[in-house]
Scaffold this motif. Sequence first.
Motif, PDB file in Angstrom:
ATOM      1  N   MET A   1      43.156  47.037  29.494  1.00  0.00           N
ATOM      2  CA  MET A   1      42.258  48.009  30.146  1.00  0.00           C
ATOM      3  C   MET A   1      43.047  49.005  31.007  1.00  0.00           C
ATOM      4  O   MET A   1      42.473  49.955  31.533  1.00  0.00           O
ATOM      5  N   GLU A   2      44.325  48.713  31.182  1.00  0.00           N
ATOM      6  CA  GLU A   2      45.243  49.557  31.967  1.00  0.00           C
ATOM      7  C   GLU A   2      44.725  49.784  33.389  1.00  0.00           C
ATOM      8  O   GLU A   2      44.466  50.907  33.805  1.00  0.00           O
ATOM      9  N   ILE A   3      44.605  48.660  34.121  1.00  0.00           N
ATOM     10  CA  ILE A   3      44.186  48.698  35.533  1.00  0.00           C
ATOM     11  C   ILE A   3      45.368  48.205  36.366  1.00  0.00           C
ATOM     12  O   ILE A   3      45.515  47.007  36.639  1.00  0.00           O
ATOM     13  N   PRO A   4      46.266  49.106  36.813  1.00  0.00           N
ATOM     14  CA  PRO A   4      47.511  48.658  37.454  1.00  0.00           C
ATOM     15  C   PRO A   4      47.288  47.841  38.719  1.00  0.00           C
ATOM     16  O   PRO A   4      48.067  46.918  38.992  1.00  0.00           O
ATOM     17  N   GLU A   5      46.234  48.140  39.496  1.00  0.00           N
ATOM     18  CA  GLU A   5      46.027  47.395  40.756  1.00  0.00           C
ATOM     19  C   GLU A   5      45.838  45.900  40.459  1.00  0.00           C
ATOM     20  O   GLU A   5      46.454  45.039  41.092  1.00  0.00           O
ATOM     21  N   ILE A   6      44.981  45.607  39.480  1.00  0.00           N
ATOM     22  CA  ILE A   6      44.705  44.194  39.180  1.00  0.00           C
ATOM     23  C   ILE A   6      45.932  43.554  38.527  1.00  0.00           C
ATOM     24  O   ILE A   6      46.329  42.439  38.870  1.00  0.00           O
ATOM     25  N   VAL A   7      46.560  44.289  37.612  1.00  0.00           N
ATOM     26  CA  VAL A   7      47.772  43.760  36.962  1.00  0.00           C
ATOM     27  C   VAL A   7      48.797  43.363  38.029  1.00  0.00           C
ATOM     28  O   VAL A   7      49.365  42.260  37.992  1.00  0.00           O
ATOM     29  N   ASN A   8      49.005  44.224  39.003  1.00  0.00           N
ATOM     30  CA  ASN A   8      50.028  43.940  40.013  1.00  0.00           C
ATOM     31  C   ASN A   8      49.616  42.825  40.967  1.00  0.00           C
ATOM     32  O   ASN A   8      50.461  42.059  41.432  1.00  0.00           O
ATOM     33  N   GLN A   9      48.313  42.722  41.257  1.00  0.00           N
ATOM     34  CA  GLN A   9      47.863  41.578  42.060  1.00  0.00           C
ATOM     35  C   GLN A   9      48.220  40.272  41.342  1.00  0.00           C
ATOM     36  O   GLN A   9      48.655  39.301  41.971  1.00  0.00           O
ATOM     37  N   ILE A  10      48.057  40.267  40.040  1.00  0.00           N
ATOM     38  CA  ILE A  10      48.322  39.027  39.294  1.00  0.00           C
ATOM     39  C   ILE A  10      49.831  38.776  39.163  1.00  0.00           C
ATOM     40  O   ILE A  10      50.304  37.662  39.410  1.00  0.00           O
ATOM     41  N   VAL A  11      50.581  39.796  38.796  1.00  0.00           N
ATOM     42  CA  VAL A  11      52.018  39.531  38.601  1.00  0.00           C
ATOM     43  C   VAL A  11      52.769  39.329  39.928  1.00  0.00           C
ATOM     44  O   VAL A  11      53.837  38.717  39.931  1.00  0.00           O
ATOM     45  N   ASP A  12      52.203  39.808  41.034  1.00  0.00           N
ATOM     46  CA  ASP A  12      52.788  39.455  42.344  1.00  0.00           C
ATOM     47  C   ASP A  12      52.571  37.974  42.640  1.00  0.00           C
ATOM     48  O   ASP A  12      53.379  37.334  43.315  1.00  0.00           O
ATOM     49  N   TYR A  13      51.463  37.453  42.133  1.00  0.00           N
ATOM     50  CA  TYR A  13      51.092  36.065  42.442  1.00  0.00           C
ATOM     51  C   TYR A  13      51.829  35.032  41.570  1.00  0.00           C
ATOM     52  O   TYR A  13      52.264  33.982  42.064  1.00  0.00           O
ATOM     53  N   ILE A  14      52.014  35.362  40.278  1.00  0.00           N
ATOM     54  CA  ILE A  14      52.551  34.362  39.328  1.00  0.00           C
ATOM     55  C   ILE A  14      53.859  33.716  39.822  1.00  0.00           C
ATOM     56  O   ILE A  14      54.015  32.485  39.723  1.00  0.00           O
ATOM     57  N   PRO A  15      54.814  34.467  40.380  1.00  0.00           N
ATOM     58  CA  PRO A  15      56.068  33.810  40.795  1.00  0.00           C
ATOM     59  C   PRO A  15      55.867  32.781  41.902  1.00  0.00           C
ATOM     60  O   PRO A  15      56.739  31.930  42.112  1.00  0.00           O
ATOM     61  N   THR A  16      54.729  32.831  42.589  1.00  0.00           N
ATOM     62  CA  THR A  16      54.522  31.904  43.715  1.00  0.00           C
ATOM     63  C   THR A  16      53.920  30.566  43.286  1.00  0.00           C
ATOM     64  O   THR A  16      53.808  29.656  44.098  1.00  0.00           O
ATOM     65  N   VAL A  17      53.535  30.462  42.014  1.00  0.00           N
ATOM     66  CA  VAL A  17      52.867  29.223  41.574  1.00  0.00           C
ATOM     67  C   VAL A  17      53.897  28.108  41.394  1.00  0.00           C
ATOM     68  O   VAL A  17      54.951  28.321  40.797  1.00  0.00           O
ATOM     69  N   ASP A  18      53.557  26.930  41.915  1.00  0.00           N
ATOM     70  CA  ASP A  18      54.415  25.763  41.717  1.00  0.00           C
ATOM     71  C   ASP A  18      53.756  24.859  40.674  1.00  0.00           C
ATOM     72  O   ASP A  18      52.824  24.107  40.982  1.00  0.00           O
ATOM     73  N   PHE A  19      54.249  24.953  39.432  1.00  0.00           N
ATOM     74  CA  PHE A  19      53.616  24.207  38.344  1.00  0.00           C
ATOM     75  C   PHE A  19      53.940  22.708  38.373  1.00  0.00           C
ATOM     76  O   PHE A  19      53.496  21.976  37.506  1.00  0.00           O
ATOM     77  N   THR A  20      54.718  22.286  39.353  1.00  0.00           N
ATOM     78  CA  THR A  20      54.931  20.834  39.454  1.00  0.00           C
ATOM     79  C   THR A  20      53.825  20.199  40.286  1.00  0.00           C
ATOM     80  O   THR A  20      53.675  18.987  40.298  1.00  0.00           O
TER      81      THR A  20
END
Length: 509
Positions: A88-107
Amino acid sequence: MLISTLRLVSGLSLATVALAAPQRCVPKQEHSAARAAAVKEAFEFAWEGYYKYAFPHDELRPVTNGFTNSRNGWGASAADALSTALVMEIPEIVNQIVDYIPTVDFTKTDDQVSLFETTIRYLGGMISGYDLLKGPLAGLVPDNKNIESLLAQSKNLADQMKFAFDTPSGVPANNLNLAAQTTDGGDTNGIATIGTLVLEWTRLSDLTGDDEYAKLSQKGESHLLAPKPEKNVPFPGLVGTNVNLTTGEFVDARGGWGGGDDSFYEYLIKMYIYDPSRFETYKDRWILAADSTIKHLTSHPEPRPELTFVANYDGTTLQQNSGHLTCFDGGNFLLGGSVLKRKDYIDFGLSLVDGCRATYTATKTQIGPEGFSWDASKVPTNQIDFFKKNGFYITSPDYVLRPEVIESYYYAYRMTGDQKYQEWAWDAFVAINATTRVGSGFSSISDVNAEGGGQKTDFQESFLFAEVLKYAYLIHAEDNVWQVDGKGKNAFVFNTEAHPFQIYKGASK
Ligand code: DMJ
């Protein structure tokens, strides 16, 4: 028509809806653009509600503005929303998500992990995000570290789960305890949860250069491609449901294209599209299954013989029931038909699309039920008239925001170019918007054949973001490299959660 559409599409701006309503004087392109914009608005509305009340938990409870963590609490709706926000090319939402992904601890999780659900939603969402941001949507995310993190986190997550394949046969267990690196001890797994890993795990290997993930998933799948024993293959290419983890053998002969079996068949043809040179055998198995389905499972309800459904089976005995989940089948036959240039598959796929549409147009909400049947010997007395008129009766009346009917409309439109499928997808979107939109998002409902959908059961599945709103949008959106190609020349293939993966281009990935 304009007025009724305005009433149905609560929450859309008047200007948007006025354009979106069918009007003979509006050129087709403008008309489609307005509808795509209306679906995008619905996505932004749902994202805002989720982000305000539920993020970074898994799902929003839209009636009470609460949250749930049914997918281990790593932010399933965010992972599932990423590829839709991208197309949908919505940069605000895309960046909210990709800013968050590195913080997830999958363990870290207190709950059992489903190998299948985690693969299709989290791995699928992150890998697709990576493919789109490294490819056609480069530029939407300024920070390259965040893009690289999508792949690094995919690897982290797969590394946490790969012990699942450590069984005598290589058929993975599905229910995992990550902290202890143990399974629930069950001795079987089903074909959907075994056979719907191979696209994600193979793509991960192709992107990282580490072939371990591909090998593990393909070893598990190998038992489904050469099924044993013979008695549990009731029709050529159509297999049982459960497989023993020790022997790799099927333990039953019941199945079909419904939940628990569905995406095993779906991925056979999708693997061939992903890489025809490595996955030719998968295509052969899909053809076997498709031919047997047409020959042995095609079923027409007595009161409406013009409708076509795919029946389930228990051994070679057919069960005349189906459900919303199965309605991806029309789209999958259309995809196979377009790639293999087989008109018989296209025609059969279109007949399945018609059948599933009938489950929508029959109900008070114009949304189809979770489960339905056309077994004339078991019609409940209070549905005799409904059955005679519609050719099926309802066995599970709820709707949990599933995508499969709109998904198949999408494939039908892409393969035929016939605008009636856009109309049908728009009707379904309008109905879903009118009935399930509530409070801060969209809610599951208890009864598609009750005024207003019965109770709002206050749960917004993450696949609303990944699938329902993506297919409803793409069917009206401009052509683009990630769209399914009607002539079978695809650059992307969608995983079962509707996350587009770039198809394999050789050693350069
Ligand atoms: C999704 O998670 C996927 O489409 C899966 O293949 C089936 N179930 C849901 C949607 O209904």
